[in-house]
Design a protein around this motif. Structure first.
Motif: not given
Length: 248
Positions: A233-248
């Protein structure tokens, strides 16, 4: 057709104005989300180490059970030194397990807090619990039986790439059975640990040592399941979040 006057920098005045106008309408660059890899690496290493210690506790319980069987037999072959060594080893393993559990919780809570912050930056959907509960949820009596998994479940849903950045409702986003497996195994392991503590405090008989081995073996197995689920779970969530543009 007359040429546009060229300033000293070599760019015609008319072209320079057009370039400046184009730059003025560009949107500002959005910040990029980065996970706390250090906390994840530390939590992963500590969780694996604690799981290994839980396995060693089960092995020591098996050894202690056989020592007790030998001591209570008609012709014992175990020496007092062997019994003392076994008791000392069991004490060391118990303290190592407790220390590893505490350090694992600290590292995991730090990672979960950062993941919860990042989840709010990549998706504006409302979570069931505020950011501070990523840490405090673990120490609230009774509520800590389900609040931590609520935090992680919402983080998982909000971080999923298919979840819209704006206007999403996390209750309508498909959850992960892995979150439920992680939390069920985690709670079950600690429930079995409480049974083991009750056995240790009781009468020291051969049957008690046998039951203690069964309890510690079950706890080690459940701890391993929870550990693997947490790492995935930790690896999956980090992979999903890494490099995504922040909306706020």
């Amino acid at each position: 057709m007359t040429d546009l006057p060229t300033p000293p920098m070599g760019v015609p005045v008319g072209v320079q104005g057009a370039v400046q106008g184009a730059v003025a309408v560009l949107e500002p660059e959005r910040a990029v989300v980065r996970p706390n890899r250090l906390a994840r690496y530390a939590a992963s290493a500590l969780i694996l180490a604690t799981s290994a210690v839980a396995g060693l506790v089960a092995w020591q319980s098996w050894r202690s059970y056989h020592l007790v069987r030998d001591v209570l037999s008609r012709f014992p072959t175990v020496t007092a030194e062997q019994v003392a060594v076994a008791e000392q080893r069991a004490a060391w393993l118990s303290w190592a397990w407790l220390g590893g559990l505490a350090l694992s919780w600290v590292a995991f809570a730090v990672w979960l807090w950062r993941a919860r912050v990042n989840a709010a930056r990549v998706c504006d959907a409302g979570h069931r619990l505020r950011i501070r509960w990523a840490v405090l949820a673990w120490v609230v009596p009774v509520a800590n039986l389900w609040w931590p998994q609520m935090v992680l479940a919402d983080v998982h849903r909000a971080s999923r790439p298919s979840t819209p950045e704006r206007g999403a409702r996390l209750a309508e986003v498909r959850g992960s059975p892995l979150v439920g497996l992680w939390w069920a195994a985690f709670l079950a392991a600690h429930a079995v640990d409480l049974v083991a503590l009750h056995l240790i405090a009781g009468e020291q008989t051969e049957r008690v040592f046998r039951d203690l081995f069964v309890a510690t073996a079950a706890s080690a197995g459940l701890t391993a399941v929870a550990a693997v689920a947490a790492l995935v779970l930790m690896r999956r969530i980090d992979r999903w979040q890494d490099g995504r543009p922040a909306i706020r």
